[in-house]
Scaffold this motif. Structure first.
Motif, PDB file in Angstrom:
ATOM      1  N   ARG A 113       6.401  10.451   5.447  1.00  0.00           N
ATOM      2  CA  ARG A 113       6.571  10.092   4.038  1.00  0.00           C
ATOM      3  C   ARG A 113       5.515  10.780   3.191  1.00  0.00           C
ATOM      4  NH1 ARG A 113       6.310   4.105   1.310  1.00  0.00           N
ATOM      5  NH2 ARG A 113       6.151   4.865  -0.811  1.00  0.00           N
ATOM      6  N   PHE A 114       4.286  10.809   3.689  1.00  0.00           N
ATOM      7  CA  PHE A 114       3.191  11.434   2.946  1.00  0.00           C
ATOM      8  C   PHE A 114       3.515  12.888   2.646  1.00  0.00           C
ATOM      9  CE2 PHE A 114      -0.739  13.879   2.901  1.00  0.00           C
ATOM     10  CZ  PHE A 114      -1.448  13.203   1.917  1.00  0.00           C
ATOM     11  N   TYR A 115       3.919  13.613   3.687  1.00  0.00           N
ATOM     12  CA  TYR A 115       4.165  15.047   3.485  1.00  0.00           C
ATOM     13  C   TYR A 115       5.419  15.299   2.658  1.00  0.00           C
ATOM     14  CZ  TYR A 115       0.269  16.662   6.142  1.00  0.00           C
ATOM     15  OH  TYR A 115      -0.999  16.941   6.532  1.00  0.00           O
ATOM     16  N   MET A 135      -2.607   6.575   3.352  1.00  0.00           N
ATOM     17  CA  MET A 135      -1.277   6.987   2.882  1.00  0.00           C
ATOM     18  C   MET A 135      -0.346   5.784   2.905  1.00  0.00           C
ATOM     19  SD  MET A 135      -0.414   9.398   6.066  1.00  0.00           S
ATOM     20  CE  MET A 135      -0.713   8.892   7.730  1.00  0.00           C
ATOM     21  N   PRO A 136       0.694   5.830   2.068  1.00  0.00           N
ATOM     22  CA  PRO A 136       1.586   4.664   1.990  1.00  0.00           C
ATOM     23  C   PRO A 136       2.466   4.552   3.229  1.00  0.00           C
ATOM     24  CG  PRO A 136       2.362   6.426   0.571  1.00  0.00           C
ATOM     25  CD  PRO A 136       1.029   6.850   1.079  1.00  0.00           C
ATOM     26  N   GLU A 166       6.463  13.375   0.209  1.00  0.00           N
ATOM     27  CA  GLU A 166       6.088  13.142  -1.185  1.00  0.00           C
ATOM     28  C   GLU A 166       5.260  14.292  -1.719  1.00  0.00           C
ATOM     29  OE1 GLU A 166       4.294   9.319  -1.249  1.00  0.00           O
ATOM     30  OE2 GLU A 166       6.238   8.299  -1.259  1.00  0.00           O
ATOM     31  N   GLU A 167       4.380  14.827  -0.836  1.00  0.00           N
ATOM     32  CA  GLU A 167       3.538  15.941  -1.266  1.00  0.00           C
ATOM     33  C   GLU A 167       4.408  17.145  -1.615  1.00  0.00           C
ATOM     34  OE1 GLU A 167      -0.703  16.761   0.387  1.00  0.00           O
ATOM     35  OE2 GLU A 167       0.721  18.095   1.363  1.00  0.00           O
ATOM     36  N   SER A 192       6.036   3.150   4.953  1.00  0.00           N
ATOM     37  CA  SER A 192       7.392   2.776   4.542  1.00  0.00           C
ATOM     38  C   SER A 192       8.037   1.988   5.675  1.00  0.00           C
ATOM     39  CB  SER A 192       8.207   4.014   4.197  1.00  0.00           C
ATOM     40  OG  SER A 192       8.213   4.895   5.289  1.00  0.00           O
ATOM     41  N   MET A 196      -5.609  15.054  10.568  1.00  0.00           N
ATOM     42  CA  MET A 196      -4.960  15.184   9.263  1.00  0.00           C
ATOM     43  C   MET A 196      -5.996  15.094   8.152  1.00  0.00           C
ATOM     44  SD  MET A 196      -1.653  13.065   8.173  1.00  0.00           S
ATOM     45  CE  MET A 196      -1.119  12.967   6.488  1.00  0.00           C
TER      46      MET A 196
END
Lengths: 213, 196
Positions: free
Chosen positions: A68-70, B152-153, A72-73, B155, B131
């Motif tokens: 999800r992080f990547y 980080m979020p 969104e990035e 989900s 990371m």
């Protein structure tokens, strides 16, 4: 995907005969001889099951977060790129365009000059070629006329011997006076005996004639 | 030749226990509307889970016969607001019909306060160590400011069956996810292995 196993399966039979070299393709149904071969259900102890469940759940949660992080990035980056192209770099793009157009015009002029020069040369060459061809044609024509006139002259010379209505009787008389016989016989040696009335010598006569000679 | 009544099953074993939904519903009056069914897979939870049939639509007889059933679902002692449609899973031989005299007992079990712990799931998770380093380098390269906290979020999959609540903005979660191995559920497996 080529797994290590499949490579082994392909190369092994070359080296040594392996019992498992030939397998049933995945899409075929179970072989008749294997219908009642039922694989044993794996036994996983309760402790292990719980621990594996926990670990796998953890892994999935972590991976989901990273993905999800990547994701969104990526979306953020794309949006910033788009906004940049719409506002700030538009001016830059216009300048670049102007520059390109100028360069293009310059190139076009250069190419046009070159083309003009080339065309002139080509035209000259073509003219030369055409003139040469006309000359050659003229010469040929003249030669032909000369040949034709020569032929006419010869025919005129010959025409004095032609049979005309005035000289017809004379010619008939002449022909009747001198009959010509075109018949001839030929012997094995290829000698011609013109006329019908000439007697043909026999073999012995010939031999005698040869001896006399 | 005498035919024996004993049925011997041949093949792989399964966790399912019961009948398909059509086998149950097709034999009942009015297709069993108003009756209670249970999926035996959900009986592993301490809280009762059951479904009340509201509407039934029959489907053509295929290799695995399905049926379209709308149910009022109670999952782990909590009743869902909306009706649930069962179609794709209706062929699974995992359903049980609850006899009428046992229904009251099942309802009584629900009335008690559900006793699973009220877990609040976190909204964020810390990044893994590699990371973090990668992001520091990346930010340096792009000339962006360096982050001061590497989170980080998270989900989650959304399902009406979800029991655990996700923390709201600013709420403190009861559990925390980390990138490490965490606390083993069965420490006996890790005997002699140093855990830090």
């Amino acid at each position: 995907m080529i797994s290590r196993n499949s490579i082994l399966k392909r190369t092994w039979p070359m080296l040594l005969q392996c019992a498992e070299a030939h397998r049933k393709p995945r899409w075929l149904p179970v072989a008749k001889s294997k219908i009642y071969r039922i694989p044993k259900r794996p036994v996983v102890s309760e402790e292990e099951r719980i621990e594996l469940l926990r670990i796998n759940n953890n892994y999935k949660t972590q991976m989901r977060a990273i993905r999800r992080f990547y994701h969104e990035e990526m979306i953020k980056e794309r949006s910033t790129l788009e906004s940049a192209s719409s506002e700030m770099s538009q001016r830059l793009e216009a300048e670049e365009w102007e520059r390109c157009v100028q360069l293009n015009d310059k190139w076009n002029a250069q190419v046009a000059a070159e083309r003009e020069e080339r065309r002139k040369k080509e035209f000259e060459k073509m003219e030369e070629y055409a003139l040469a061809r006309i000359e050659a044609k003229d010469k040929e024509l003249k030669e032909k006329i000369a040949q034709a006139s020569e032929r006419i002259r010869r025919q005129k010379e010959l025409s004095t011997t032609f049979i005309t209505p005035e000289t017809l009787d004379e010619a008939i008389d002449h022909a009747l006076a001198n009959p010509t016989d075109y018949n001839f016989a030929i012997d094995l040696e290829g000698q011609q005996y013109l006329g019908r009335d000439i007697p043909i010598p026999s073999k012995e006569q010939k031999r005698k004639a040869a001896e006399n000679n | 030749m005498s035919t024996s009544k004993v049925v011997k099953y041949v093949g792989r074993t399964t966790d399912f226990k019961g009948k398909t939904l059509w086998e149950i519903v097709g034999c009942l009056k009015n297709f069993g509307v108003g009756r209670i069914i249970v999926r035996s897979v959900f009986e592993r939870y301490p809280e009762p889970s059951f479904m009340k049939i509201v509407k039934v639509e029959t489907c053509p007889d295929e290799e695995r016969r399905r049926v379209r059933v709308w149910v009022e679902k109670t999952f782990r002692g909590r009743k869902l607001d909306k009706l649930t449609e069962i179609y794709r899973t209706s062929y699974k031989p995992d359903y049980k019909l609850i006899p009428k005299h046992e229904e009251a007992k099942l309802f009584a079990a629900v009335k008690e306060e559900h006793y699973f712990p009220d877990v609040i799931l976190p909204r964020t998770i810390e990044m893994p160590p590699l990371m973090k380093k990668f992001i520091v380098k990346d930010h340096e390269k792009k000339g962006m400011e360096i982050l001061n906290e590497y989170i980080m979020p998270l989900s989650y999959n959304h399902s009406p069956n979800r029991v655990q609540r996700i923390a709201k903005e600013g709420e403190k979660p009861t559990i925390q996810f980390t990138m490490g191995l965490g606390k083993p559920a069965s420490p006996a497996l890790y005997e002699g292995v140093p855990l830090n």
